[in-house]
Design a protein around this motif. Structure first.
Motif, short mmCIF file in Angstrom:
data_model
loop_
_atom_site.label_atom_id
_atom_site.label_comp_id
_atom_site.label_asym_id
_atom_site.label_seq_id
_atom_site.Cartn_x
_atom_site.Cartn_y
_atom_site.Cartn_z
N ASN A 21 1.75 3.36 5.38
CA ASN A 21 3.45 2.77 5.67
C ASN A 21 3.41 2.11 5.17
OD1 ASN A 21 4.18 1.97 8.35
ND2 ASN A 21 4.92 3.71 7.56
N THR A 22 4.71 1.64 4.67
CA THR A 22 5.21 0.25 4.23
C THR A 22 6.18 -0.01 5.54
OG1 THR A 22 5.02 0.29 1.97
CG2 THR A 22 6.57 -1.26 3.09
N GLN A 23 5.60 -0.26 6.76
CA GLN A 23 6.47 -0.73 8.16
C GLN A 23 8.12 -1.47 7.74
OE1 GLN A 23 3.78 -2.27 10.59
NE2 GLN A 23 2.77 0.41 10.55
N THR A 24 8.57 -0.67 9.00
CA THR A 24 10.15 -2.02 8.88
C THR A 24 10.38 -3.05 9.31
OG1 THR A 24 9.82 -1.68 10.95
CG2 THR A 24 11.27 0.34 10.33
N ALA A 26 8.35 3.31 4.81
CA ALA A 26 8.21 4.61 3.89
C ALA A 26 7.10 4.60 4.20
CB ALA A 26 8.27 4.24 2.40
N SER A 27 6.16 6.54 4.59
CA SER A 27 5.04 6.43 4.27
C SER A 27 4.92 7.70 3.70
CB SER A 27 4.41 6.82 5.73
OG SER A 27 5.66 6.00 6.37
N LEU A 28 3.01 7.67 2.74
CA LEU A 28 2.24 8.46 2.93
C LEU A 28 1.21 9.05 3.93
CD1 LEU A 28 1.76 10.47 0.17
CD2 LEU A 28 -0.18 8.45 -0.60
N THR A 78 -4.17 8.87 17.14
CA THR A 78 -4.53 8.59 17.86
C THR A 78 -3.21 7.16 18.52
OG1 THR A 78 -5.76 6.71 16.74
CG2 THR A 78 -6.81 8.38 17.47
N GLY A 79 -2.43 7.33 17.17
CA GLY A 79 -1.55 5.91 17.62
C GLY A 79 -2.05 5.31 17.42
N THR A 80 -2.44 4.82 16.90
CA THR A 80 -3.90 2.98 16.91
C THR A 80 -3.26 2.55 15.53
OG1 THR A 80 -5.21 4.21 16.65
CG2 THR A 80 -5.46 3.33 18.14
N GLN A 81 -3.09 1.27 14.46
CA GLN A 81 -3.03 1.06 13.63
C GLN A 81 -4.29 -0.09 13.22
OE1 GLN A 81 0.88 -0.18 12.75
NE2 GLN A 81 0.43 -2.45 11.56
N PRO A 82 -5.44 0.62 12.98
CA PRO A 82 -6.42 -0.16 12.47
C PRO A 82 -6.39 -1.27 11.02
CG PRO A 82 -6.66 1.48 11.36
CD PRO A 82 -5.39 1.96 12.32
N PHE A 83 -5.52 -1.08 10.26
CA PHE A 83 -5.52 -2.48 9.29
C PHE A 83 -3.97 -2.39 8.96
CE2 PHE A 83 -5.48 -3.03 4.50
CZ PHE A 83 -6.93 -4.53 4.63
N SER A 84 -3.77 -4.17 9.14
CA SER A 84 -3.09 -4.31 8.39
C SER A 84 -2.59 -5.56 7.25
CB SER A 84 -2.06 -4.83 10.26
OG SER A 84 -1.66 -4.21 10.73
N ILE A 85 -1.37 -5.81 6.38
CA ILE A 85 -1.34 -6.91 5.59
C ILE A 85 0.32 -7.44 5.83
CG2 ILE A 85 -1.40 -7.60 2.99
CD1 ILE A 85 -3.72 -5.22 2.19
N LEU A 86 0.58 -8.21 6.33
CA LEU A 86 1.51 -9.13 6.90
C LEU A 86 2.14 -9.26 5.29
CD1 LEU A 86 1.27 -11.46 9.02
CD2 LEU A 86 1.72 -9.02 9.59
N PRO A 87 3.50 -9.42 5.35
CA PRO A 87 4.61 -10.08 3.85
C PRO A 87 3.61 -11.72 3.09
CG PRO A 87 5.71 -8.99 5.18
CD PRO A 87 4.54 -8.97 6.18
N ASN A 88 2.99 -12.31 3.93
CA ASN A 88 2.33 -13.45 3.76
C ASN A 88 1.29 -13.21 3.19
OD1 ASN A 88 1.11 -12.58 6.28
ND2 ASN A 88 2.20 -14.73 7.29
N ASP A 97 7.23 -4.57 7.41
CA ASP A 97 7.65 -5.30 5.48
C ASP A 97 6.03 -5.31 5.60
OD1 ASP A 97 10.24 -5.55 4.78
OD2 ASP A 97 10.24 -7.29 5.44
N THR A 98 5.01 -4.83 6.46
CA THR A 98 4.06 -5.43 6.93
C THR A 98 4.05 -3.74 5.87
OG1 THR A 98 3.90 -5.89 8.75
CG2 THR A 98 1.81 -4.78 8.21
N PHE A 99 2.38 -4.16 5.68
CA PHE A 99 1.68 -2.81 4.81
C PHE A 99 0.37 -2.17 5.51
CE2 PHE A 99 -2.08 -0.75 3.62
CZ PHE A 99 -1.98 0.40 1.62
N ALA A 100 0.19 -1.06 5.97
CA ALA A 100 -0.46 -0.72 6.74
C ALA A 100 -1.20 0.82 6.95
CB ALA A 100 -0.02 -0.63 8.35
N ILE A 101 -2.10 0.85 7.76
CA ILE A 101 -2.89 2.15 7.66
C ILE A 101 -3.07 2.74 9.32
CG2 ILE A 101 -5.22 3.30 7.24
CD1 ILE A 101 -6.19 1.77 5.00
#
Length: 198
Positions: free
Chosen positions: A55-58, A41-43, A69-79, A60-64
């Motif tokens: 983005n909430t990824q498949t 799910a993405s905004l 550029t196809g890069t992911q500079p920020f991530s929060i794992l479910p833990n 379950d990671t929350f990401a910016i």
């Protein structure tokens, strides 16, 4: 109730929307984007040059995610582990970067205290603070040919809160100790060089 005014602005919970989509509520307001099973799910936020996804990824990671550029500079794992520059952090906060060597004062990571004045009262501080009577540590190392690092440790009250510096190339070796009374102890010889003459 949904209202569309003469400008094409859409209002939900308001009869006079001020924006293209204006959602109001007298209490808490929530917008939900609900994806299907094992889906994301993405905004997406886009201007003329850049696309960003919240983005909430498949997995379950929350990401910016930087769609441009196809890069992911920020991530929060479910833990709850947070990664900056790394998508799978293994620590509570893990920051990774490919940057300079510090020459000329350049740094990969900075803690800044910005103010209109440059007086000493405006300081920048990086801290490792234990909430109880535990250790506070800093590791400085590299892993190019096997992990080797310096370990700087503020000890507990049972060790008089001294600072110890260790080197680890497979096992910890204590090399330097700084006591709170100013006493300094070294495991080896202290060599000093100077081009000054008395």
């Amino acid at each position: 109730r949904i209202v569309v005014n003469s400008s094409g602005y859409v209002g939900i919970g308001t009869d006079s929307p001020d924006y293209q989509l204006d959602i109001e509520n007298s209490s808490h307001a929530v917008v939900r984007i609900h994806a299907g099973v094992n889906s994301s799910a993405s905004l997406r936020l886009k201007n003329d040059a850049q696309d960003w996804d919240l983005n909430t990824q498949t997995n379950d990671t929350f990401a910016i995610y930087n769609q441009t550029t196809g890069t992911q500079p920020f991530s929060i794992l479910p833990n709850g582990k947070v990664g900056i520059g790394v998508t799978g952090p293994s620590a509570t906060l893990q920051v990774e970067s490919v940057g300079g060597n510090g020459a000329g004062g350049d740094t990969d990571y900075q803690v800044l205290a910005k103010n209109s004045t440059t007086t000493q009262s405006h300081q920048s501080t990086l801290g490792a603070i234990h909430p109880g009577d535990g250790y506070a540590n800093l590791n400085l190392g590299s892993n190019a040919s096997g992990l080797k690092f310096w370990h700087i440790s503020k000890r507990t009250s049972s060790s008089s809160h001294r600072i110890e510096m260790y080197y680890n190339s497979g096992s910890f070796v204590s090399l330097y100790t700084f006591e709170t009374n100013g006493t300094f102890t070294a495991a080896g010889d202290i060599v000093a060089y100077s081009d000054k003459r008395l």
